[in-house]
Design a protein around this motif. Sequence first.
Motif, PDB file in Angstrom:
ATOM      1  N   MET A  96       1.149  -1.220   0.154  1.00 38.45           N
ATOM      2  CA  MET A  96       0.550   0.341  -0.132  1.00 38.45           C
ATOM      3  C   MET A  96       1.007   1.094   0.188  1.00 38.45           C
ATOM      4  O   MET A  96       0.745   1.800  -0.908  1.00 38.45           O
ATOM      5  N   HIS A 124     -13.175  -5.692  -0.703  1.00 39.90           N
ATOM      6  CA  HIS A 124     -12.427  -5.375   1.442  1.00 39.90           C
ATOM      7  C   HIS A 124     -12.543  -6.737   2.120  1.00 39.90           C
ATOM      8  O   HIS A 124     -14.153  -7.104   2.039  1.00 39.90           O
ATOM      9  N   ILE A 125     -11.541  -7.948   2.784  1.00 40.44           N
ATOM     10  CA  ILE A 125     -11.582  -8.090   3.607  1.00 40.44           C
ATOM     11  C   ILE A 125     -10.787  -7.407   4.230  1.00 40.44           C
ATOM     12  O   ILE A 125     -10.792  -8.290   6.053  1.00 40.44           O
ATOM     13  N   CYS A 126      -9.610  -7.121   3.828  1.00 38.60           N
ATOM     14  CA  CYS A 126      -8.633  -7.046   5.121  1.00 38.60           C
ATOM     15  C   CYS A 126      -8.543  -5.746   5.492  1.00 38.60           C
ATOM     16  O   CYS A 126      -8.824  -5.267   5.103  1.00 38.60           O
ATOM     17  N   CYS A 127      -8.192  -5.062   6.825  1.00 41.64           N
ATOM     18  CA  CYS A 127      -7.802  -3.574   7.457  1.00 41.64           C
ATOM     19  C   CYS A 127      -7.605  -2.284   6.118  1.00 41.64           C
ATOM     20  O   CYS A 127      -8.689  -1.806   5.965  1.00 41.64           O
ATOM     21  N   SER A 128      -6.778  -3.164   5.160  1.00 40.84           N
ATOM     22  CA  SER A 128      -6.378  -2.014   4.398  1.00 40.84           C
ATOM     23  C   SER A 128      -7.167  -1.578   3.058  1.00 40.84           C
ATOM     24  O   SER A 128      -6.786  -1.016   2.389  1.00 40.84           O
ATOM     25  N   ALA A 130      -9.848  -1.494   1.633  1.00 39.72           N
ATOM     26  CA  ALA A 130     -11.201   0.146   1.170  1.00 39.72           C
ATOM     27  C   ALA A 130     -10.392   1.244   1.429  1.00 39.72           C
ATOM     28  O   ALA A 130     -10.329   2.175   1.013  1.00 39.72           O
ATOM     29  N   LYS A 131      -9.195   1.644   2.558  1.00 38.69           N
ATOM     30  CA  LYS A 131      -8.831   2.458   3.542  1.00 38.69           C
ATOM     31  C   LYS A 131      -7.739   2.462   1.992  1.00 38.69           C
ATOM     32  O   LYS A 131      -7.417   3.028   1.870  1.00 38.69           O
ATOM     33  N   GLN A 134      -8.889   4.464  -0.962  1.00 39.44           N
ATOM     34  CA  GLN A 134      -9.823   5.697  -0.004  1.00 39.44           C
ATOM     35  C   GLN A 134      -8.355   6.409  -0.304  1.00 39.44           C
ATOM     36  O   GLN A 134      -9.519   8.102  -0.830  1.00 39.44           O
ATOM     37  N   VAL A 135      -7.544   6.575   0.408  1.00 42.34           N
ATOM     38  CA  VAL A 135      -6.698   7.542   0.104  1.00 42.34           C
ATOM     39  C   VAL A 135      -5.737   7.598  -1.096  1.00 42.34           C
ATOM     40  O   VAL A 135      -5.438   8.687  -1.438  1.00 42.34           O
ATOM     41  N   TYR A 145     -15.319   5.886  -7.436  1.00 45.12           N
ATOM     42  CA  TYR A 145     -15.130   5.100  -5.947  1.00 45.12           C
ATOM     43  C   TYR A 145     -16.294   3.830  -5.486  1.00 45.12           C
ATOM     44  O   TYR A 145     -16.966   4.389  -4.997  1.00 45.12           O
ATOM     45  N   PHE A 146     -15.793   2.684  -5.781  1.00 48.35           N
ATOM     46  CA  PHE A 146     -16.750   1.431  -5.145  1.00 48.35           C
ATOM     47  C   PHE A 146     -15.750   0.350  -4.332  1.00 48.35           C
ATOM     48  O   PHE A 146     -14.946  -0.229  -5.057  1.00 48.35           O
ATOM     49  N   CYS A 147     -16.441  -0.210  -3.280  1.00 47.27           N
ATOM     50  CA  CYS A 147     -16.340  -0.423  -2.741  1.00 47.27           C
ATOM     51  C   CYS A 147     -17.116  -1.695  -2.122  1.00 47.27           C
ATOM     52  O   CYS A 147     -17.859  -1.167  -1.348  1.00 47.27           O
ATOM     53  N   PHE A 148     -16.712  -3.415  -2.208  1.00 48.19           N
ATOM     54  CA  PHE A 148     -17.687  -4.240  -1.525  1.00 48.19           C
ATOM     55  C   PHE A 148     -16.830  -4.966  -0.706  1.00 48.19           C
ATOM     56  O   PHE A 148     -15.655  -5.068  -0.787  1.00 48.19           O
ATOM     57  N   ASP A 149     -17.879  -5.430   0.175  1.00 41.57           N
ATOM     58  CA  ASP A 149     -17.875  -6.288   1.423  1.00 41.57           C
ATOM     59  C   ASP A 149     -17.885  -7.210   1.512  1.00 41.57           C
ATOM     60  O   ASP A 149     -18.435  -8.111   0.430  1.00 41.57           O
TER      61      ASP A 149
END
Lengths: 438, 381
Positions: A96, A124-128, A130-131, A134-135, A145-149
């Motif tokens: 990252m 998103h599955i790991c903490c980083s 989506a983030k 995002q950054v 931006y699109f992010c799914f869990d």
Amino acid sequence: MAETKYQTAGLKVWRKAKEIREKYYKDYAGAHDGRALRWGGGAWSFDAVPQALEGEIYPLTEEPYGASIGANPVFQVRCQEAAEGKGYARDLCAYMRGYWGSIIRDQYAFGGKWPKPDFIFQNHICCSHAKWLQVASELEGGIPYFCFDVGAGPYNKIGERQINYVVEQLYDGIEFLEKTTGRKIVDEKLIQNVYNTYISNSLWSKSCELNQNIPAPLDEKSMYSLYVLGTLQKSSKEVADFYKELYEETKERVANKIAAVGNEQCRIIGDSQPPWAFLRVLRYMEKYGVVSLGSLYTFSLIGWWRIDGKGNLVPYKTLEEQGIKIKDRDHALRLLTEGELKGKLMWAPFYGASLKNELVTKIASQWKIDAAMIHVNRGCEGTAQHQMEMKLALAKAGFPVMTYEGNMADEREFDEARTLRLMDLFLTETMGLKKLEW
Amino acid sequence: MDPIERFKEVYEKRHEYAKDWKVKTGRKVVAYFCTYVPEEILYAAGVLPVRILGGHEPPHLAAPHMFDMWCPFSRDCLSQGLQGKYNYADGVMIAQSCLHPRQAFGAWQIHIPHEWDYFLCMPNAVRSPRAKPFLRGELAEFKKSVEEWLGKAITDKDLDQAIEVYNTNRYLMKQVYELRKLDNPPITGAEAMTMVVTSQLMDKREHNELLQQLVKELPNRKLDRETGIRLMIVGSEDDDHTFLEMVEKLNSTFVIEDHCTGSRYFWNEVISEKDRLQAIANRYCDRVPCPSKDWGPDDPSRLRFPHILNLAKEYKVQGAIVIQQKFCDPHEIDIPSLREFLEKNGIPTHFLEFEVTVPVGQFRIRVEAFLEQIRAEELFV
């Protein structure tokens, strides 16, 4: 060259793997030369969906891109320092930081300026996850931006409810894609992409399964260059065809007892990504006749597996093998989701150490290992989960285990000389091996 | 007894409190990681939920189970468990949040004796329209697991009572927080933190009785100290009283915070609806998010930032101390943007990295310098 215990040979598909990868990064960078779109996402981002948009579209998956930066010691440090200069902590995911550094420096690892994506389609599955983007979006001054869990539960607890959760998000994602790009999702493309995804993931698993043979036809250092195509674009025909070819060649190697390591006398597994700038440490252990056969990471980062009635890991079947004909969009999305949630065992550690231990000890027994050498990876929390528990579980099962600490993509956190010394000690003192080559 | 003194006593003797509670009630205790655990359901079952906290001591017992890239708080929590400090806990659980406590939970499941454990799949995409129905399903499975473990049904009436107790607790703590807006708050930041943390350790009914008393008494409470600079503290899990007390001796007061051991824990209530589980699910998706969940499915902006700025304005904050537990990724990712955001909005910030023990001397010098910066005009004009 000295005579070896087994015959060895380079992989015939090797050049093709390199060409596909090179083309992938060029296509992405050059997308705007024509009317193609660029999208940024992750190696696990269900690429079958955005790749089903009308027209030409090229992805850049963040983790393999971070690994490419990590393999270049000079560029890597420049990128890490650029991210740190913006205030980002040095202990964050090394991929990252490298990716952000590449944006901040406006430099693409494959030459030229940083090619900004037109939109982000992330999971998103790991903490980083989506983030991360995002950054990235923030650094770029805003990118759609699109992010799914996909954190819906471990493989052995996936039912309709969990699949619905992800599929519904994918429908939201399709709405986003169509609205953002002004292009439509083409169902025929989506359906073919899902067939291809199954082929890529299943045939990679089948190739890995062949490493249960003695001698092992593949070594992990080479496998890194092979699985990567599935992290780039597993839904493409080119990649699916590559895995068909690889599987046929691996079968041929087994039939002809062609070994990855000519003097194979000790079979090990690892864990997590290696320190990319120091892959030579994997070659170093081969001097002792050690073959690294793979790991939960290498087998299932893209490979899909299931547990059979005897409790063994077996490769997922392709849709053709299962006799499944995809009917429509909904069927395609459900099959894609089911494969990812049930088959990607690499996600199991996100839900507990016991799940990882169970899978790793199965691998140890099915792949007939003698020991484990674990890269305790400070660069990736997602893949380094429960590494110490895994060590304890393998030791309890009777396997000698060595750990060496490092970082997959930050060379400042890897001590090569110390690692080689640890390997020498482990292989000579614990495993009782002698160096066969100098 | 003075409620604040009682909070301090429970905080210091938290394990004795839980053991006594078990003897007194004959009921079970569940130790939990992360404030995304829907405590209401445990409480409705007659269980005491107790948050697992570190001991602020080197987590040596955790070393064979978690290497030191994992956050010191999580390693400290595991080390406390391995020392047997939580042996009274009959169960242990976690809600899906960041990866760090999950490592401690995974090791806990294997090495620390317990009757029951549970991993609750709290959605990551809390702002997705799909999250609330999914969490409702998760809560139904969770409730069933608790019922099977205890051998008794959790009725709607049980849930209603638990929601009522929890909402009262949240409401009362907010009442206390209202008083922190005063020019001379009658409660220090360290005391407020003890109040919130003990809410995570005590039977909420008993905590509520103390809060009711506190809400009555606080308006007349006079502290023998100056308020000084009005600070806020923002960041990772933090129950480090030593640090807060040290800063509050430097002619300053923490008037508000955004921590999961502070306002973030109780800011949102459960809004009643017929489907109790859906109401609880809605609350946990809508609460002030942990940075690990602070992203939208189609909007990367963070909801937490404007919330923090509003707090800063409402509480007349003059400066913010932004802290993180070492290796706490979600906060580490947000901190550069958060600092920039606050500073652009006129709130000076100072950053500190916490470990299980804090270097009080070094931090004192740094905080003193920060306070001098805030008071620069007053000091140097």
